[in-house]
Design an enzyme around this catalytic site. Structure first.
Site, PDB file in Angstrom:
ATOM      1  CG  LEU A  88      -1.737  -1.215   1.484  1.00 45.59           C
ATOM      2  CD1 LEU A  88      -2.461  -1.094   2.815  1.00 45.59           C
ATOM      3  CD2 LEU A  88      -2.727  -1.364   0.355  1.00 45.59           C
ATOM      4  CE  LYS A 129       1.754  -1.031   6.319  1.00 46.61           C
ATOM      5  NZ  LYS A 129       2.971  -1.768   6.696  1.00 46.61           N
ATOM      6  CE  LYS A 304      -6.702  -3.949   3.515  1.00 47.20           C
ATOM      7  NZ  LYS A 304      -6.690  -5.325   4.076  1.00 47.20           N
ATOM      8  CB  CYS A 422      30.945   0.214  41.929  1.00 47.66           C
ATOM      9  SG  CYS A 422      29.362   0.986  42.292  1.00 47.66           S
ATOM     10  CB  CYS A 440      28.689  -3.007  42.796  1.00 47.94           C
ATOM     11  SG  CYS A 440      29.379  -2.191  44.233  1.00 47.94           S
TER      12      CYS A 440
HETATM   13 ZN   LIG Z   1      28.899   0.062  44.283  1.00 48.23          ZN
END
Ligand SMILES: [Zn+2]
Length: 796
Positions: A88, A129, A304, A422, A440
């Site tokens: 289409l 669609k 349509k 960390c 950590c």
């Molecule tokens: Zn940490």
């Protein structure tokens, strides 16, 4: 009007666009490795269409604007579509103030139908669609005989065997009245949940995840082995009919869909009808609002013209019908650039890489961050800072980086590496063995893990601080009153009252009595008492309460039972922990890494300074004697070719690590160690890092050996006996009973076997009681248990 002669720059630009689009088609359809975002593809296509419309001499039959998809790739037979499967035309939002300006293409589409058919407010069948793979299914006499992909619209691939594995596709039609031959068209899709689950598994297994659900559907259907397709959870929705012979269909599209549903085809529940431009737009908005909550991806809605007579009259223009149009939503994938890759620490310490992005609109939302899931995923995608990437956001799922546009990588980028520490607390980030995740290791000090650490610390099986639940922990952390578990012991009745007042003010829920100056404090006094009471603890509870990764209650008991005191637990390196029963490499590494973090050690010191004591500390277990020694140390070092026989020889010949090092390779060989093993050991000991590790372990072993009781302690009274507890006890909880029995040396098992000494059965005892009777194991009452515990001085 189109001009005949295009200027040179337009010719060149069209050439560039065609090449880029063809490359993208090839990567998408043949390699299943798309490298540009849908939105970008659409932009290129529309630019090319505009050029071809403007200059007649630019239009050519081999232009990508003239094809629907790509040619079939090898491996499947070709299927010629008797009625072409066309795609289409698309309508997109444009700049403008009114709806008719913003959705000009939809307005033009509707007006053309009104004018051609001389109808006011024509009626449309409207549907979402779906973002999947278009297919055609042929049924003869109600039986599924052939299934094909759309391919280039004229010729597709025969994927009958794969389609048979899709459960949503009827292999035989239901009901009655179907034509002798009918070709039903629709979309095979991969539901979002199935897509997420598939990718989660793939990432965990270190395999390549799917780029998006549509590629999941397409890739799955085009597997050469139908068994692979069968394992992928695909869905199907019917939306059209192609060839029909030997029968009649209703004269509108909506009635045809209803008929298809009767015959057993899934039809989207969102299918509806709409009148005129305003009706179409209302439907577009209604589905747009639902888009994120639908279980599958859609990229627009389709309008349509409902009656077939009107459709025939409108006819086609080039490749698209003039009675239907797809109205697209903003794309769920967009290109943007990666400005940084940062680490986010979760509540339990899991480290997730996150891409910081140049802000980009994805499906109507501004996205500035996207998850990269884990370090393996970053490596697999090879995402680098500076890269252009495709970001995907669908439904409620967190936006993710789907792929990298490698062609646009700037010079000088470098592969990304997981940082060593960390970003929140600067403790080490450790990789879990065999898993993709990093964590950590600063569990006690990391602000990201604070709430979780406190909740765990106070929980019933840990320090058992009655009344300190999630809500209070949340408030204490939020108001910055507690940073580590040690801070709990400094809290007073006043601090809790202050916390409560602050929380009430924040929530606007200050009780009337408080406004009048009557502040209840009994609850706070109880809490302070509970915190005070938790100071008299046991070593296993305390070790469990620290929240060390992989340390459950049973490992905590092992550590306490074998090493005897906290001092030994917190200063014993991994190779020595490894000699304890049921403690593998991963667990040993996790414990040692936890205590290697200075921050964690400081919190442990602070907890002891706050007055926490353990009634059950003592000397290491006498059984440890057999597990200490130079040979054990050398075995743990895993020096190549240095087997247990050799380490035994060395341990008998040398009283200490120093003596061993001093003797040297030649003497080891004289003592009976094979040449190769001796050479490897010499090389091992020559490495200063390894030597330092070995020395540390040697010292820890010596400390433990020196702390062992002079001679084997007398056995505990219930040593060697195994009990099972079942049913509900009145006077004491099962955990409590278990703890007391174990303190007397008994084992408490979870199931009854021939080796069970006896079963203590409380109220409502079930299958374990039956099993005991069956095996002839003695059954005792709760009163017997209390009597036994009383007799040995640990009465409840
Ligand atoms: Zn940490």
């Amino acid at each position: 009007m189109p001009q005949a002669n295009a200027p040179l720059e337009a010719v060149d630009r069209a050439q560039v666009l065609r090449q880029r689009i063809e490359d993208a088609n090839y990567r998408y359809h043949v390699l299943d490795e798309p490298d540009i975002a849908d939105a970008e593809y659409d932009r290129l296509m529309r630019e090319l269409e505009a050029l071809e419309n403007e200059y007649a001499d630019l239009a050519s039959d081999d232009s990508p604007t003239r094809r629907v998809g790509a040619r079939a790739r090898g491996g499947f037979a070709e299927v010629v579509h008797a009625v072409p499967m066309l795609s289409l035309g698309n309508a997109f939002e444009q700049d403008g103030d009114t709806d008719r300006e913003k959705y000009r293409e939809v307005a033009d589409f509707e007006r053309r139908i009104e004018q051609t058919l001389h109808r006011r407010q024509p009626e449309f069948s409207v549907e979402p669609k779906l973002d999947g793979l278009a297919i055609s299914l042929t049924y003869e006499n109600g039986v599924f005989v052939q299934g094909a992909t759309r391919g280039d619209g004229a010729v597709g691939e025969d994927v009958t065997a794969n389609l048979r594995t899709v459960k949503a596709i009827p292999l035989r039609l239901r009901g009655e009245g179907w034509p002798r031959l009918i070709e039903v068209r629709g979309e095979v899709i991969m539901p979002r949940a199935a897509f997420e689950a598939f990718n989660e598994r793939a990432r965990a297994a270190g395999e390549k995840p799917l780029a998006n659900p549509r590629n999941g559907a397409a890739g799955s259907l085009r597997q050469l082995d139908p068994a692979v397709t069968a394992k992928r959870p695909l869905a199907f929705f019917a939306y059209a009919v192609g060839r029909v012979e030997g029968g009649e269909l209703p004269d509108t599209h909506s009635a045809t869909l209803a008929r298809l549903r009767e015959w057993g085809f899934p039809v989207s529940p969102e299918v509806s009808k709409a009148k005129g431009f305003d009706g179409l737009l209302a439907y577009f908005r209604r589905i747009g609002e639902k888009r994120d909550s639908l279980p599958y991806d859609i990229d627009g809605v389709v309008y349509k013209l409902d009656d077939y007579a009107g459709q025939r009259e409108m006819g086609f223009v080039s490749r698209a019908p003039r009675w239907a149009i797809a109205h697209k939503y903003p794309a769920q994938e967009q290109e943007t650039t990666v400005e940084a890759i940062e680490i986010q620490i979760g509540r339990t310490g899991a480290a997730t890489p996150v891409a910081r992005l140049a802000p980009v609109q994805v499906a109507g939302v501004t996205v500035t961050n996207a998850t990269l899931h884990n370090a393996d995923q970053v490596a697999r995608l090879d995402v680098r800072v500076g890269d252009t990437v495709i970001v995907r956001r669908a439904g409620d799922v967190i936006p993710e980086v789907a792929r990298v546009v490698e062609a646009e990588r700037p010079a000088g980028t470098v592969p990304w590496k997981m940082p060593a520490t960390c970003p929140v607390c600067h403790s080490e980030l450790l990789r879990e063995e065999g898993a993709a995740a990093y964590r950590c290791s600063g569990g006690l000090i990391c602000a990201a893990q604070r709430k979780e650490a406190l909740i765990h610390f106070a929980s019933r099986r840990a320090m058992d601080i009655d009344g300190l639940g999630d809500r209070f922990v949340d408030a204490l952390v939020e108001f910055d009153m507690v940073h580590t578990p040690a801070d709990l012991y400094a809290l007073t009745v006043d601090s809790f009252v202050r916390m409560k007042t602050q929380a009430d003010e924040r929530d606007g829920s200050t009780p009337e009595t408080v406004r009048q100056g009557k502040v209840a404090t009994k609850w706070a006094e109880n809490l302070v008492d509970a915190i005070e009471a938790s100071k008299r603890s046991t070593l296993p509870r305390f070790l469990f309460a620290l929240g060390i990764m992989h340390i459950g209650e049973s490992t905590a008991k092992t550590l306490a039972g074998w090493l005897g005191s906290l001092e030994h637990v917190r200063h014993t390196p991994a190779p020595v922990l490894r000699v304890l029963p049921d403690i593998g490499d991963e667990v040993a590494t996790s414990i040692a890494a936890f205590f290697e973090q200075e921050g964690n050690q400081k919190v442990v010191d602070a907890l002891l300074a706050a007055g926490i004591v353990f009634a059950d500390e003592g000397a290491p277990s006498p059984k440890l004697r057999d597990r200490l020694g130079l040979d054990v140390l050398l075995d743990a070092a895993k020096v190549p070719k240095l087997g247990p026989k050799s380490t035994g020889i060395l341990a008998r010949n040398y009283a200490s690590l120093d003596a061993l090092v001093k003797a040297g390779e030649h003497q080891w060989i004289v003592a009976g160690v094979p040449q190769a093993a001796a050479t490897n050991l010499a090389a091992y000991l020559g490495d200063p890092d390894r030597m330092a590790e070995l020395r540390e372990a040697d010292e820890a072993m010596r400390r433990l050996a020196a702390a062992l009781p002079a001679k084997a302690a007398s056995a505990l009274p219930l040593e060697g006996l195994t009990y099972v507890i079942t049913g509900t006890m009145e006077t004491l909880k099962r955990d409590d009973a278990t703890e007391r029995l174990e303190s007397l040396g008994a084992k408490v098992a979870g199931s009854v076997s021939k080796k069970t000494t006896g079963v203590f059965a409380g109220e409502a005892a079930g299958s374990k009681l039956d099993k005991a009777t069956e095996l002839g194991v003695p059954v005792h009452s709760e009163a017997d248990l209390v009597a036994l515990l009383t007799e040995h001085g640990v009465a409840p």
